[in-house]
Design an enzyme around this catalytic site. Structure first.
Site, PDB file in Angstrom:
ATOM      1  N   SER A  64     -61.595 -33.637  28.546  1.00 17.05           N
ATOM      2  CA  SER A  64     -60.654 -32.816  29.318  1.00 17.05           C
ATOM      3  C   SER A  64     -60.047 -33.510  30.533  1.00 17.05           C
ATOM      4  CB  SER A  64     -61.336 -31.526  29.770  1.00 17.05           C
ATOM      5  OG  SER A  64     -61.377 -30.647  28.689  1.00 17.05           O
ATOM      6  N   LYS A  67     -56.428 -33.962  30.397  1.00 19.66           N
ATOM      7  CA  LYS A  67     -55.504 -32.847  30.691  1.00 19.66           C
ATOM      8  C   LYS A  67     -54.699 -33.110  31.974  1.00 19.66           C
ATOM      9  CE  LYS A  67     -58.541 -29.538  28.326  1.00 19.66           C
ATOM     10  NZ  LYS A  67     -59.577 -28.507  28.479  1.00 19.66           N
ATOM     11  N   TYR A 191     -53.570 -32.430  20.675  1.00 23.13           N
ATOM     12  CA  TYR A 191     -54.617 -32.100  21.655  1.00 23.13           C
ATOM     13  C   TYR A 191     -55.933 -32.850  21.363  1.00 23.13           C
ATOM     14  CZ  TYR A 191     -58.152 -29.335  24.080  1.00 23.13           C
ATOM     15  OH  TYR A 191     -59.219 -28.953  24.852  1.00 23.13           O
ATOM     16  N   TYR A 243     -63.569 -25.664  35.425  1.00 23.96           N
ATOM     17  CA  TYR A 243     -63.758 -24.376  34.739  1.00 23.96           C
ATOM     18  C   TYR A 243     -64.395 -23.368  35.685  1.00 23.96           C
ATOM     19  CZ  TYR A 243     -62.957 -27.672  31.021  1.00 23.96           C
ATOM     20  OH  TYR A 243     -62.435 -28.667  30.264  1.00 23.96           O
ATOM     21  N   VAL A 261     -66.122 -32.845  28.872  1.00 20.28           N
ATOM     22  CA  VAL A 261     -67.442 -32.651  28.260  1.00 20.28           C
ATOM     23  C   VAL A 261     -68.079 -33.960  27.770  1.00 20.28           C
ATOM     24  CG1 VAL A 261     -67.219 -30.208  27.627  1.00 20.28           C
ATOM     25  CG2 VAL A 261     -66.434 -31.968  26.033  1.00 20.28           C
TER      26      VAL A 261
HETATM   27  N1  GLU Z   1     -61.913 -31.483  23.540  1.00 19.93           N
HETATM   28  C1  GLU Z   1     -62.755 -30.538  24.222  1.00 19.93           C
HETATM   29  C2  GLU Z   1     -62.538 -29.158  23.661  1.00 19.93           C
HETATM   30  O1  GLU Z   1     -61.432 -28.786  23.425  1.00 19.93           O
HETATM   31  C3  GLU Z   1     -62.438 -30.568  25.674  1.00 19.93           C
HETATM   32  C4  GLU Z   1     -63.376 -29.745  26.507  1.00 19.93           C
HETATM   33  C5  GLU Z   1     -63.778 -30.400  27.788  1.00 19.93           C
HETATM   34  O2  GLU Z   1     -63.792 -31.607  27.939  1.00 19.93           O
HETATM   35  O3  GLU Z   1     -64.100 -29.657  28.725  1.00 19.93           O
HETATM   36  O4  GLU Z   1     -63.446 -28.434  23.441  1.00 19.93           O
END
Ligand code: GLU
Length: 308
Positions: A64, A67, A191, A243, A261
């Protein structure tokens, strides 16, 4: 004051006894294969130095953290119109929650929860084929890191494609509200590949440096985004980058940051440095446990909190 290199060396040494703390993400099977005892820190300063310690040269799945780069790219092509499709408020819920989307008519709370990042990918996909959109994101990250060796890990992308049912649900749900302009499979293809970008702490710290330097890459003087936009991206990282653990991260570290993650965190100390840490064990919100602690210690020891 002690040198930056000795500060990160001290933090690394102090935390060695806690290697392996937290829980490695296994909902993407390929991520579960990583050694939980990996730990690296890299700090790229606006003066052009990079300080690194531990496993800072080893590539990991940035997940993430990507992003942040995708949002930067999408704002560049779509400008503020993007904010009609995605909000700017902290979510207070898990990274892959679907509940809020129903109440908010398919407009995700922010670009850093999965639903919001999927919309950002959908925007990047406009007028492109998925492969071109993926290529554009990768080229952008390589340019920011000033390193052509940054690559996508195809095994991680495939692993997520096979198991990403929740993301498919989020994308399909947003499509039903008209907030996804491409078929969910196509947008998710972009994505998943974006999330599967693999980078080392050193590469990541360098790639984030424009955010610490008012939108401009210090070594080349190249303006990636305006100062105002850099400030706003940092504001979103502070309020939404972890988050439902974002408040706690701001409380403990006091810097804008974005976690993934894979166990990485990119943090920004405005006008000073961009910092990347990596330790795969996660806390209950999906944020690196040791990585957060290392950043807390670094911000404290260097006096880098944005709150003074
Ligand atoms: N590719 C992961 C997902 O979509 C990203 C989540 C993350 O890194 O927090 O679940």
């Amino acid at each position: 004051m002690a040198s930056l290199q000795s500060v990160i060396q001290g933090i690394y040494t102090e935390l060695l006894s806690r290697l392996g703390s937290g829980k490695v993400a296994d909902y993407i099977p390929e991520l579960a294969k990583v050694n939980p005892r990996r730990f690296g820190i890299a700090v790229a300063t606006v003066d052009g130095d990079v300080h690194a310690v531990g496993d800072a040269e080893e590539s990991f799945s940035i997940q993430s953290i990507s992003k942040v780069f995708a949002l930067t790219l999408a704002l560049g092509t779509h400008g503020d119109a993007l904010w009609k499709r995605v909000g700017r408020e902290p979510s207070g819920s898990a990274f892959n929650s679907i509940v809020q989307l129903e109440h908010e008519s398919g407009i995700p709370r922010n670009p850093f929860i999965n639903a919001g990042a999927i919309v950002v990918c959908d925007a990047i996909l406009a007028r492109h084929r998925p492969k071109e959109a993926i290529g554009e994101i990768l080229r952008f990250v390589r340019a920011l890191a000033d390193d052509e060796t940054v690559a996508i890990d195809p095994a991680v992308a495939r692993s997520e494609q096979k198991t990403g049912f929740r993301n498919l649900a989020l994308a399909s749900y947003m499509r039903s509200f008209g907030n996804l302009h491409h078929p969910p499979e196509l947008t998710l293809g972009v994505y998943f590949h974006q999330c599967a970008i693999a980078m080392s702490c050193r590469q990541l710290a360098r790639a984030g440096l424009f955010l610490a330097n008012g939108g401009c890459v210090p070594s080349t003087g190249f303006t990636v985004v305006s100062r105002e936009r850099a400030r706003r991206i940092c504001a979103l990282m502070l309020t939404c980058g972890h988050y439902d653990g974002s408040g706690d991260f701001a409380f403990r570290v006091g810097l804008p940051g974005k976690s993934g993650v894979g166990g990485g965190i990119l943090a920004v100390a405005p006008n000073r440095a961009s910092i990347a840490v990596w330790s795969p064990g996660l806390d209950k919100h999906g944020n690196s446990e040791l990585g957060t602690l290392a950043l807390q210690m670094l911000a404290e020891r260097m006096g880098w909190s944005i709150f003074g």
